[in-house]
Design an enzyme around this catalytic site. Structure first.
Site, PDB file in Angstrom:
ATOM      1  N   GLY A  19       0.839  -1.198   0.000  1.00  0.00           N
ATOM      2  CA  GLY A  19       0.000   0.000   0.000  1.00  0.00           C
ATOM      3  C   GLY A  19       0.868   1.239   0.000  1.00  0.00           C
ATOM      4  O   GLY A  19       1.981   1.221   0.527  1.00  0.00           O
ATOM      5  N   SER A  20       0.371   2.328  -0.585  1.00  0.00           N
ATOM      6  CA  SER A  20       1.181   3.543  -0.699  1.00  0.00           C
ATOM      7  C   SER A  20       0.321   4.797  -0.678  1.00  0.00           C
ATOM      8  O   SER A  20       0.652   5.798  -1.313  1.00  0.00           O
ATOM      9  CB  SER A  20       2.012   3.492  -1.991  1.00  0.00           C
ATOM     10  OG  SER A  20       1.143   3.255  -3.092  1.00  0.00           O
TER      11      SER A  20
ATOM     12  N   PHE B 145      -9.805  -2.971  -0.799  1.00  0.00           N
ATOM     13  CA  PHE B 145      -8.820  -3.536  -1.726  1.00  0.00           C
ATOM     14  C   PHE B 145      -8.048  -4.715  -1.136  1.00  0.00           C
ATOM     15  O   PHE B 145      -7.220  -5.326  -1.804  1.00  0.00           O
ATOM     16  CB  PHE B 145      -7.818  -2.452  -2.157  1.00  0.00           C
ATOM     17  CG  PHE B 145      -8.455  -1.286  -2.844  1.00  0.00           C
ATOM     18  CD1 PHE B 145      -9.399  -1.492  -3.845  1.00  0.00           C
ATOM     19  CD2 PHE B 145      -8.136   0.015  -2.494  1.00  0.00           C
ATOM     20  CE1 PHE B 145     -10.005  -0.415  -4.494  1.00  0.00           C
ATOM     21  CE2 PHE B 145      -8.732   1.095  -3.139  1.00  0.00           C
ATOM     22  CZ  PHE B 145      -9.666   0.873  -4.130  1.00  0.00           C
TER      23      PHE B 145
ATOM     24  N   LYS C 143      -7.537  -0.200   9.623  1.00  0.00           N
ATOM     25  CA  LYS C 143      -8.471  -0.327  10.734  1.00  0.00           C
ATOM     26  C   LYS C 143      -9.769  -0.935  10.255  1.00  0.00           C
ATOM     27  O   LYS C 143     -10.169  -0.741   9.119  1.00  0.00           O
ATOM     28  CB  LYS C 143      -8.753   1.053  11.352  1.00  0.00           C
ATOM     29  CG  LYS C 143      -7.525   1.648  12.025  1.00  0.00           C
ATOM     30  CD  LYS C 143      -7.819   2.929  12.772  1.00  0.00           C
ATOM     31  CE  LYS C 143      -6.517   3.426  13.410  1.00  0.00           C
ATOM     32  NZ  LYS C 143      -6.723   4.581  14.287  1.00  0.00           N
TER      33      LYS C 143
ATOM     34  N   ALA D  59      -2.270  10.187  10.170  1.00  0.00           N
ATOM     35  CA  ALA D  59      -1.053   9.895   9.403  1.00  0.00           C
ATOM     36  C   ALA D  59      -0.192  11.131   9.187  1.00  0.00           C
ATOM     37  O   ALA D  59       1.032  11.087   9.357  1.00  0.00           O
ATOM     38  CB  ALA D  59      -1.423   9.254   8.059  1.00  0.00           C
TER      39      ALA D  59
ATOM     40  N   LYS E  60     -14.720   2.776  17.353  1.00  0.00           N
ATOM     41  CA  LYS E  60     -14.548   4.186  17.757  1.00  0.00           C
ATOM     42  C   LYS E  60     -15.297   5.127  16.833  1.00  0.00           C
ATOM     43  O   LYS E  60     -15.672   6.225  17.244  1.00  0.00           O
ATOM     44  CB  LYS E  60     -13.068   4.544  17.779  1.00  0.00           C
ATOM     45  CG  LYS E  60     -12.404   4.331  16.428  1.00  0.00           C
ATOM     46  CD  LYS E  60     -11.448   5.402  16.032  1.00  0.00           C
ATOM     47  CE  LYS E  60     -11.112   5.262  14.558  1.00  0.00           C
ATOM     48  NZ  LYS E  60     -10.061   6.140  14.112  1.00  0.00           N
TER      49      LYS E  60
ATOM     50  N   ARG F 195     -13.213  12.958  11.205  1.00  0.00           N
ATOM     51  CA  ARG F 195     -14.199  13.193  10.151  1.00  0.00           C
ATOM     52  C   ARG F 195     -15.626  12.807  10.577  1.00  0.00           C
ATOM     53  O   ARG F 195     -16.590  13.536  10.308  1.00  0.00           O
ATOM     54  CB  ARG F 195     -13.772  12.354   8.945  1.00  0.00           C
ATOM     55  CG  ARG F 195     -14.652  12.421   7.771  1.00  0.00           C
ATOM     56  CD  ARG F 195     -14.193  11.387   6.751  1.00  0.00           C
ATOM     57  NE  ARG F 195     -12.906  11.755   6.174  1.00  0.00           N
ATOM     58  CZ  ARG F 195     -12.228  10.985   5.322  1.00  0.00           C
ATOM     59  NH1 ARG F 195     -12.714   9.798   4.980  1.00  0.00           N
ATOM     60  NH2 ARG F 195     -11.081  11.383   4.817  1.00  0.00           N
TER      61      ARG F 195
ATOM     62  N   GLN G 218     -16.895   6.220   7.546  1.00  0.00           N
ATOM     63  CA  GLN G 218     -16.843   4.839   8.031  1.00  0.00           C
ATOM     64  C   GLN G 218     -17.823   4.624   9.185  1.00  0.00           C
ATOM     65  O   GLN G 218     -18.346   3.534   9.368  1.00  0.00           O
ATOM     66  CB  GLN G 218     -15.428   4.535   8.512  1.00  0.00           C
ATOM     67  CG  GLN G 218     -14.457   4.308   7.372  1.00  0.00           C
ATOM     68  CD  GLN G 218     -13.390   3.327   7.776  1.00  0.00           C
ATOM     69  OE1 GLN G 218     -12.543   3.640   8.597  1.00  0.00           O
ATOM     70  NE2 GLN G 218     -13.429   2.138   7.199  1.00  0.00           N
TER      71      GLN G 218
END
EC number: 1.1.1.8
Lengths: 412, 412
Positions: A16-17, A118, A141, A174, A269, A335, A364
């Site tokens: 992943g990137s 993904f 997560k 991040a 959460k 968010r 989410q």
């Protein structure tokens, strides 16, 4: 610290990137360079190739920048992911690789940092192509919850690739970590005792396995029979050595054995953040916000104990970064919190706010609230989780945010 | 619910009438009116008399308002504490009384809500003048810490008056509760088993007593030998009935038995709020703030276990309003947090900020940080509490806020 007799070193791949994946690549690459007796010197980072143009405000913008370039080539040339982690220089030992199989070839440590949707496809491409004794860590997560049961993402990865998979989660925005601002995280790593130099006294190897029909029943022995032991030529993947892979002066790592707890914290959460946003949107102040956070943490504990009784520890939620600290961060400015608050303040539905404010991205918290409710309903346990159920009812228009105190009031 | 055979009812006095005291009087008065078989219908509120003028923006301002009036008379006339809790109507069954002895006469429940420094003097005025079997609850947060030892405020009250004293603490900004915005609190009540209808299965009666020379050693039996049992004519002061005194639809009460934990939470959270203010002042973001909160909560647990081993429970700090939720509220916008943040942002000492911004009031966090450090030093235990010690060192100019991650890094 090298283990006596170890001849091989661990090769590490970041699968992943994106924003979080590139951040993980940066800090892991710093650590492999610092522990040369344990790890190979370069870190492979799998990049889903795309054409990008260097933004005009980038320090890497020049006369040629207006024509699209391959993201992977740009990363390897300028040592920056200009699209997903701009203005952060990556160590030169991060190597972008667009071939997922090649990027994982000979790697004994696979770190998955992909968007939830993904993960299955990436695993399918890797089946049979990885080292059979590789070990994985999921930094994504979340859990897959439906009315049939719950499966941890770490389980999905582990079962598809037939390897052991742990989990990393915490109060981890991040961009702050990429800037080397101080934070903490929790890593759950508890492989079965077949890695003989790596006994796992706490928890049983099967404790992170869940029968999809009845997730409270684990499947004893099934996984440990299939897993291949790590050859003795490699340094043991003890908690001590796993910590060396992630811990930085600005990123403090605590190792635990509770994969289920770490995984659930990161998913549940988001429901709590919606509740905190609702009461904050009403203008109820900091007492109320702290109250729903506290009640939410205890419902996390109860959820873990109800459905992962063999492995979950209360302290994962109440004492670790992946629990209480991640709830705090998510309820301060995340968010889900912000959209829920905005919905109440403007008197609009959260779905409308999501469409207007999130640029096509999805919350989410709302999907997790629906999935968890569907599962609790199937278990006849909605009333045992009054805050989770209240959030669902509010999203459905069956309750009002003002009802939250009454809905979560304990009778004893 | 009346207890069979009970003939008397409990008379309740609020000792104090500031912002928090008047708020407590309001909610307790609402509850005695709702539980007429348990409680006398009026609630006495002791008022330290002073002359006040009704502010011009008050709804009670009129032609006569410019001349000073007695605070107590004004409260009883307009049912509002115009000075300390303006714009909040008090129930008519709150009776202001300037005579502390008269206000407590025949009361079986004394609720102390005084600033820390006035508690000893108030108790001295009451010695020998109260019902010998009265029970008390301290709503004042804090403990007396010095290099000699630690004494809970509830102990100070209990020992001076020779009665049992519990404690109430939580994420409780008074003005929000006065406006009936939702919040929670924790009440610790664990009297010795001499109240025969009120057995206390958890914790021992002497567990909240501490030898001042060595606070980890309690003094078994001392207090229970001196206390007088509550006569059987009164309804039992069970957790159920104590809850009825405080619980409201907007103020959710959880009863516990851990007086030491509840008391320590209210004191130690102020040190954590300073640490959170320091890292937030550096612009380190929400990850870092959540991290110091988490580390701070665990140091609270450790402190409680080290010095009140007989009574303190981990869950008081990690699961109750007086622990995790009060830390959250204090670190979101409390006075200690705000001043610490401002000090870092402006590059001034926190003492200068205190003088400029607090109008003569003092920060509790700084004095608690110094007192706790003095005590830890005397025990040779500074290194066991790295966050508390870091805050002290920063206040002393011996460390910088930027050093916090390194100072609190765990080595295993």
């Amino acid at each position: 610290m090298a283990t006596l007799g170890a001849q091989h070193k661990h090769k590490v791949t970041i699968v992943g990137s994106g924003n979080w994946g590139t951040t993980m690549a940066k800090l892991v690459a710093e650590n492999v360079a610092a522990h040369t007796s344990l790890f190979e010197p370069t870190v492979q980072m799998w990049v889903y190739e795309e054409d990008v143009t260097v933004p005009k405000d980038s320090r890497h913008y020049n006369a040629d920048s207006d024509k699209p370039q391959k993201l992977s080539q740009l990363i390897n040339k300028v040592h920056e992911n200009v699209k997903y982690l701009p203005n952060i220089t990556l160590p030169s030992n991060v190597v972008a690789n667009t071939d997922i199989v090649d990027s994982c070839k000979n790697s004994t440590i696979l770190i998955f940092v992909l968007p939830h949707q993904f993960i299955a496809k990436a695993c399918d491409q890797l089946v049979g192509k990885i080292m059979p004794y590789a070990r994985a860590i999921s930094c994504t997560k979340g859990v897959d919850v439906s009315d049939k049961g719950i499966r941890l993402l770490a389980e999905t990865i582990g079962m598809r690739l037939n390897i052991y998979c742990g989990a990393l989660s915490g109060a981890n925005i991040a961009s702050e970590i990429a800037q080397e601002k101080y934070s903490e995280t929790t890593v759950a790593y508890d492989p079965p005792p077949i890695d003989s130099r790596n006994p796992t006294p706490k928890g049983s190897p099967a404790s992170s396995q869940v029968d999809l029909i009845n997730p409270s029943k684990s499947v004893p022995g099934e996984r440990s029979a299939r897993l291949q032991a790590l050859p003795s030529e490699y340094p043991a993947l003890s908690h001590e050595n796993i910590k060396k892979l992630f811990h930085r002066p600005y990123f403090h790592v605590h190792l635990v054995s509770d994969v289920a707890g770490v995984s659930l914290g990161g998913a549940l959460k988001n429901i709590i953040a919606l509740a905190a946003g609702f009461v904050d949107g009403l203008g109820w102040g900091d007492n109320a916000k702290a109250a729903v956070m506290r009640v939410g943490i205890l419902e996390m504990v109860k959820f873990g104990k109800a459905f992962f009784a063999d492995s979950v520890r209360t302290s994962t939620f109440t004492e670790e970064s992946c629990g209480v600290a991640d709830v705090v961060t998510s309820c301060m400015g995340g968010r889900n919190f912000r959209c829920a608050k905005m919905a109440i303040q403007r008197g609009e539905s959260i779905q409308d706010i999501e469409q207007k404010e999130l640029n096509g991205q999805k919350l989410q918290g709302t999907s997790t609230a629906y999935e968890v409710n569907s599962f609790l309903k199937s278990q006849g346990m909605e009333e045992d989780f009054p805050l989770f159920t209240a959030v669902y009812s509010i999203l459905e228009g069956k309750a009002k945010p003002e009802d939250i105190p009454q809905l979560i009031e304990t009778k004893n």
